[in-house]
Design an enzyme around this catalytic site. Structure first.
Site, PDB file in Angstrom:
ATOM      1  N   ASP A  33      53.861   0.366  72.622  1.00 58.26           N
ATOM      2  CA  ASP A  33      55.119   0.853  73.195  1.00 58.26           C
ATOM      3  C   ASP A  33      54.794   1.796  74.357  1.00 58.26           C
ATOM      4  O   ASP A  33      53.858   2.588  74.271  1.00 58.26           O
ATOM      5  CB  ASP A  33      55.939   1.586  72.126  1.00 58.26           C
ATOM      6  CG  ASP A  33      57.397   1.728  72.512  1.00 58.26           C
ATOM      7  OD1 ASP A  33      58.250   1.132  71.832  1.00 58.26           O
ATOM      8  OD2 ASP A  33      57.689   2.422  73.521  1.00 58.26           O
ATOM      9  N   ASP A  59      51.970   0.188  78.678  1.00 57.46           N
ATOM     10  CA  ASP A  59      53.145  -0.347  79.382  1.00 57.46           C
ATOM     11  C   ASP A  59      52.902  -1.830  79.656  1.00 57.46           C
ATOM     12  O   ASP A  59      51.868  -2.195  80.238  1.00 57.46           O
ATOM     13  CB  ASP A  59      53.336   0.432  80.692  1.00 57.46           C
ATOM     14  CG  ASP A  59      54.717   0.218  81.266  1.00 57.46           C
ATOM     15  OD1 ASP A  59      55.196  -0.941  81.260  1.00 57.46           O
ATOM     16  OD2 ASP A  59      55.325   1.205  81.720  1.00 57.46           O
ATOM     17  N   LEU A  81      59.447  -7.202  71.022  1.00 60.79           N
ATOM     18  CA  LEU A  81      60.769  -6.584  71.156  1.00 60.79           C
ATOM     19  C   LEU A  81      60.881  -5.679  72.369  1.00 60.79           C
ATOM     20  O   LEU A  81      61.996  -5.337  72.773  1.00 60.79           O
ATOM     21  CB  LEU A  81      61.108  -5.730  69.922  1.00 60.79           C
ATOM     22  CG  LEU A  81      61.281  -6.451  68.597  1.00 60.79           C
ATOM     23  CD1 LEU A  81      60.010  -6.355  67.784  1.00 60.79           C
ATOM     24  CD2 LEU A  81      62.445  -5.879  67.801  1.00 60.79           C
ATOM     25  N   GLU A  84      63.785  -3.070  78.278  1.00 61.98           N
ATOM     26  CA  GLU A  84      64.905  -2.203  78.644  1.00 61.98           C
ATOM     27  C   GLU A  84      66.130  -2.876  78.041  1.00 61.98           C
ATOM     28  O   GLU A  84      66.329  -4.088  78.218  1.00 61.98           O
ATOM     29  CB  GLU A  84      65.025  -2.104  80.160  1.00 61.98           C
ATOM     30  CG  GLU A  84      63.914  -1.302  80.820  1.00 61.98           C
ATOM     31  CD  GLU A  84      63.982   0.183  80.480  1.00 61.98           C
ATOM     32  OE1 GLU A  84      65.089   0.696  80.192  1.00 61.98           O
ATOM     33  OE2 GLU A  84      62.918   0.824  80.488  1.00 61.98           O
ATOM     34  N   SER A  85      66.970  -2.109  77.343  1.00 65.55           N
ATOM     35  CA  SER A  85      67.981  -2.768  76.503  1.00 65.55           C
ATOM     36  C   SER A  85      69.434  -2.375  76.773  1.00 65.55           C
ATOM     37  O   SER A  85      70.329  -2.900  76.129  1.00 65.55           O
ATOM     38  CB  SER A  85      67.669  -2.482  75.030  1.00 65.55           C
ATOM     39  OG  SER A  85      67.909  -1.114  74.743  1.00 65.55           O
ATOM     40  N   ASP A 130      72.039 -12.584  72.176  1.00 64.10           N
ATOM     41  CA  ASP A 130      73.072 -13.610  72.382  1.00 64.10           C
ATOM     42  C   ASP A 130      73.687 -13.503  73.786  1.00 64.10           C
ATOM     43  O   ASP A 130      74.387 -14.412  74.226  1.00 64.10           O
ATOM     44  CB  ASP A 130      74.162 -13.529  71.297  1.00 64.10           C
ATOM     45  CG  ASP A 130      74.899 -12.198  71.255  1.00 64.10           C
ATOM     46  OD1 ASP A 130      74.525 -11.262  72.008  1.00 64.10           O
ATOM     47  OD2 ASP A 130      75.863 -12.081  70.471  1.00 64.10           O
ATOM     48  N   GLU A 131      73.432 -12.382  74.478  1.00 65.98           N
ATOM     49  CA  GLU A 131      74.066 -12.178  75.791  1.00 65.98           C
ATOM     50  C   GLU A 131      73.566 -13.173  76.843  1.00 65.98           C
ATOM     51  O   GLU A 131      74.191 -13.329  77.888  1.00 65.98           O
ATOM     52  CB  GLU A 131      73.853 -10.740  76.270  1.00 65.98           C
ATOM     53  CG  GLU A 131      74.423  -9.737  75.283  1.00 65.98           C
ATOM     54  CD  GLU A 131      74.491  -8.321  75.816  1.00 65.98           C
ATOM     55  OE1 GLU A 131      74.582  -8.146  77.036  1.00 65.98           O
ATOM     56  OE2 GLU A 131      74.460  -7.396  74.987  1.00 65.98           O
ATOM     57  N   TYR A 154      70.712  -7.068  82.735  1.00 68.03           N
ATOM     58  CA  TYR A 154      70.021  -7.058  81.434  1.00 68.03           C
ATOM     59  C   TYR A 154      69.934  -8.462  80.863  1.00 68.03           C
ATOM     60  O   TYR A 154      68.838  -8.945  80.536  1.00 68.03           O
ATOM     61  CB  TYR A 154      70.749  -6.121  80.449  1.00 68.03           C
ATOM     62  CG  TYR A 154      70.334  -6.349  79.002  1.00 68.03           C
ATOM     63  CD1 TYR A 154      69.052  -6.041  78.560  1.00 68.03           C
ATOM     64  CD2 TYR A 154      71.239  -6.897  78.069  1.00 68.03           C
ATOM     65  CE1 TYR A 154      68.664  -6.273  77.241  1.00 68.03           C
ATOM     66  CE2 TYR A 154      70.852  -7.131  76.755  1.00 68.03           C
ATOM     67  CZ  TYR A 154      69.567  -6.812  76.341  1.00 68.03           C
ATOM     68  OH  TYR A 154      69.187  -7.053  75.042  1.00 68.03           O
ATOM     69  N   ALA A 156      70.391 -11.319  82.269  1.00 70.99           N
ATOM     70  CA  ALA A 156      69.635 -12.233  83.140  1.00 70.99           C
ATOM     71  C   ALA A 156      68.131 -12.032  82.952  1.00 70.99           C
ATOM     72  O   ALA A 156      67.353 -12.996  82.939  1.00 70.99           O
ATOM     73  CB  ALA A 156      70.028 -12.020  84.598  1.00 70.99           C
ATOM     74  N   GLY A 287      81.689  -7.066  85.409  1.00 67.73           N
ATOM     75  CA  GLY A 287      81.086  -8.258  84.790  1.00 67.73           C
ATOM     76  C   GLY A 287      81.075  -8.217  83.276  1.00 67.73           C
ATOM     77  O   GLY A 287      80.246  -8.854  82.639  1.00 67.73           O
TER      78      GLY A 287
HETATM   79  P1  NAD Z   1      65.450   0.054  72.468  1.00 67.83           P
HETATM   80  O1  NAD Z   1      65.857   0.330  73.866  1.00 67.83           O
HETATM   81  O2  NAD Z   1      65.935   0.957  71.382  1.00 67.83           O
HETATM   82  O3  NAD Z   1      63.841   0.026  72.362  1.00 67.83           O
HETATM   83  C1  NAD Z   1      63.062  -0.645  73.294  1.00 67.83           C
HETATM   84  C2  NAD Z   1      61.623  -0.163  73.148  1.00 67.83           C
HETATM   85  O4  NAD Z   1      60.829  -0.888  74.104  1.00 67.83           O
HETATM   86  C3  NAD Z   1      61.433   1.327  73.444  1.00 67.83           C
HETATM   87  O5  NAD Z   1      60.665   1.932  72.431  1.00 67.83           O
HETATM   88  C4  NAD Z   1      60.695   1.352  74.788  1.00 67.83           C
HETATM   89  O6  NAD Z   1      59.818   2.455  74.928  1.00 67.83           O
HETATM   90  C5  NAD Z   1      59.953   0.034  74.747  1.00 67.83           C
HETATM   91  N1  NAD Z   1      59.657  -0.465  76.104  1.00 67.83           N
HETATM   92  C6  NAD Z   1      60.544  -0.646  77.125  1.00 67.83           C
HETATM   93  N2  NAD Z   1      59.903  -1.083  78.222  1.00 67.83           N
HETATM   94  C7  NAD Z   1      58.595  -1.190  77.882  1.00 67.83           C
HETATM   95  C8  NAD Z   1      57.439  -1.597  78.577  1.00 67.83           C
HETATM   96  N3  NAD Z   1      57.483  -1.933  79.883  1.00 67.83           N
HETATM   97  N4  NAD Z   1      56.254  -1.617  77.924  1.00 67.83           N
HETATM   98  C9  NAD Z   1      56.170  -1.263  76.623  1.00 67.83           C
HETATM   99  N5  NAD Z   1      57.252  -0.836  75.910  1.00 67.83           N
HETATM  100  C10 NAD Z   1      58.430  -0.804  76.536  1.00 67.83           C
HETATM  101  O7  NAD Z   1      65.869  -1.459  72.189  1.00 67.83           O
HETATM  102  P2  NAD Z   1      66.410  -2.132  70.847  1.00 67.83           P
HETATM  103  O8  NAD Z   1      67.869  -1.956  70.788  1.00 67.83           O
HETATM  104  O9  NAD Z   1      65.567  -1.697  69.713  1.00 67.83           O
HETATM  105  O10 NAD Z   1      66.127  -3.669  71.189  1.00 67.83           O
HETATM  106  C11 NAD Z   1      64.854  -4.237  70.895  1.00 67.83           C
HETATM  107  C12 NAD Z   1      64.835  -5.685  71.351  1.00 67.83           C
HETATM  108  O11 NAD Z   1      65.872  -6.418  70.705  1.00 67.83           O
HETATM  109  C13 NAD Z   1      65.072  -5.868  72.864  1.00 67.83           C
HETATM  110  O12 NAD Z   1      64.233  -6.913  73.309  1.00 67.83           O
HETATM  111  C14 NAD Z   1      66.531  -6.282  72.954  1.00 67.83           C
HETATM  112  O13 NAD Z   1      66.763  -7.088  74.085  1.00 67.83           O
HETATM  113  C15 NAD Z   1      66.682  -7.068  71.663  1.00 67.83           C
HETATM  114  N6  NAD Z   1      68.054  -7.102  71.131  1.00 67.83           N
HETATM  115  C16 NAD Z   1      68.733  -5.928  70.905  1.00 67.83           C
HETATM  116  C17 NAD Z   1      70.018  -5.968  70.359  1.00 67.83           C
HETATM  117  C18 NAD Z   1      70.784  -4.692  70.090  1.00 67.83           C
HETATM  118  O14 NAD Z   1      71.948  -4.761  69.684  1.00 67.83           O
HETATM  119  N7  NAD Z   1      70.199  -3.524  70.241  1.00 67.83           N
HETATM  120  C19 NAD Z   1      70.605  -7.193  70.064  1.00 67.83           C
HETATM  121  C20 NAD Z   1      69.877  -8.371  70.294  1.00 67.83           C
HETATM  122  C21 NAD Z   1      68.596  -8.304  70.812  1.00 67.83           C
END
Ligand code: NAD
Length: 326
Positions: A33, A59, A81, A84-85, A130-131, A154, A156, A287
């Site tokens: 992470d 990173d 996982l 950026e979310s 699902d987005e 996001y 995309a 959007g």
């Molecule tokens: P979050 O933002 O809480 O956590 C993301 C983590 O990724 C963070 O710890 C961050 O430090 C790390 N990270 C970001 N960029 C990084 C990089 N360049 N290198 C290494 N680490 C990096 O996200 P979340 O809500 O826990 O979502 C996790 C995954 O699940 C994502 O891929 C998201 O697209 C997917 N997802 C989330 C949801 C939701 O409702 N939260 C739903 C469906 C899918």
């Protein structure tokens, strides 16, 4: 098995890391992470000293670092996982979404391809949303055959990552699985996301901002149910398959806010309707997709997974957590 989980200091990743470290002591689990603003290592205190767990700060935008970790820890499988979310942040600052979500995924794929060569016993399990499928009208649900139609930077960037994973499968034979999940909620989510933000504003008696007229619909899934789905897909899923994960729990944003308010009133012993008075409609997000809904039947029928947590119970657990943790 040497298993790399990326983004394990984030909301969903931390729930998954804790689950996997505790349930599978025979696995060596490496959590990669970058510790962005969204990460919090406090989410992992209960496993931090476990003998089968290692945290590595790195990173995904740094290819050399990613390649080194995959080689050094002899990584055999990945659950990816890290991303950026937050959709709103992708609108105000899209570049980092391209860097982390697209280039980061490409770097990880390339590091795995270099290391695994053509060995089919490995697995690249990519976690998506699902987005990527865009918006639905009042009727219908997304299925694995729905066309991609992402609307925000996001979604995309996540769609691009999904395509890269499939391209590595088709072009290089990299064994992969993708799952696309609906909106998660639960303890430990960053306070910028809808449910934690509403609870935070309630605690401080601040207006509860709801985009537009509050009629946008999302399918909500308690994070622990997403974790059990990822566990079953990782262990029993078919290589090259896509699984949709959802709670069949559609709510408008207004209904979500009302549920949070009513649970808060009950918890605080306030007269019913008190918290709802703070609901305030604000200018809509550009959007803004109107409705998402998921058909999780493939996962339910083939792998026997079912969401276990009713909305009210999941919300109460979430609310209690945020009231205890400032
Ligand atoms: P979050 O933002 O809480 O956590 C993301 C983590 O990724 C963070 O710890 C961050 O430090 C790390 N990270 C970001 N960029 C990084 C990089 N360049 N290198 C290494 N680490 C990096 O996200 P979340 O809500 O826990 O979502 C996790 C995954 O699940 C994502 O891929 C998201 O697209 C997917 N997802 C989330 C949801 C939701 O409702 N939260 C739903 C469906 C899918």
């Amino acid at each position: 098995m040497n298993l790399l989980i990326t983004g394990g200091a984030g909301f969903i990743g931390a729930h998954l890391v804790r689950h996997m470290v505790q349930k599978y002591p025979q696995y060596r689990i490496v959590n990669l992470d970058a510790l962005t603003y969204a990460a919090d290592l406090n989410r992992l205190v209960e496993v931090a000293d476990a003998p089968n767990y290692r945290f590595v700060e790195a990173d995904l935008t740094d290819f050399e670092a990613v390649q080194k970790i995959v080689l050094e820890y002899k990584i055999e499988a990945v659950i990816h996982l890290a991303a950026e979310s937050h959709v709103d942040r992708s609108i105000s600052g899209p570049l980092v979404f391209g860097q982390s979500n697209i280039m980061g995924t490409l770097h990880l794929l390339e590091a795995c391809r270099n290391t695994w060569q053509n060995d089919k016993k490995h697995l690249f399990y990519h976690i998506s949303t699902d987005e990527v499928y865009g918006a639905l009208g009042a009727e219908g649900v997304f299925s694995v055959d729905s066309p991609y139609d992402p609307h925000s930077p996001y979604s995309a960037s996540k769609a691009a990552a999904d395509h890269l994973v499939r391209a590595y499968g088709t072009t290089y034979g990299l064994p992969y699985i993708i799952s696309n999940c609906s909106n998660n909620y639960g303890p430990g989510q960053h306070r910028e996301k809808l449910i934690p933000l509403l609870i935070d504003h309630l605690k401080h008696n601040k207006p509860l901002p709801i985009y537009g007229d509050g009629s946008h619909v999302r399918d909500w899934l308690f994070v622990a149910d997403h974790v059990t789905a990822m566990d079953v897909i990782f262990h029993k899923g078919e290589s090259g398959q896509t699984y949709l994960i959802g709670g069949q729990c559609e709510k408008t944003n207004l209904e979500v806010a009302q549920s949070v308010c009513d649970a808060y009133d009950r918890k605080m012993g306030q007269p019913a309707g008190t918290a709802r008075k703070l609901i305030t409609f604000v200018e809509d997000r550009p959007g803004h997709d109107h409705r998402y809904a998921i058909d999780p039947s493939l996962l339910e029928d083939r792998l026997g997974w079912q969401a276990q947590t009713p909305w009210e119970a999941g919300l109460e657990t979430t609310l209690n957590w945020y009231l205890k943790n400032n």
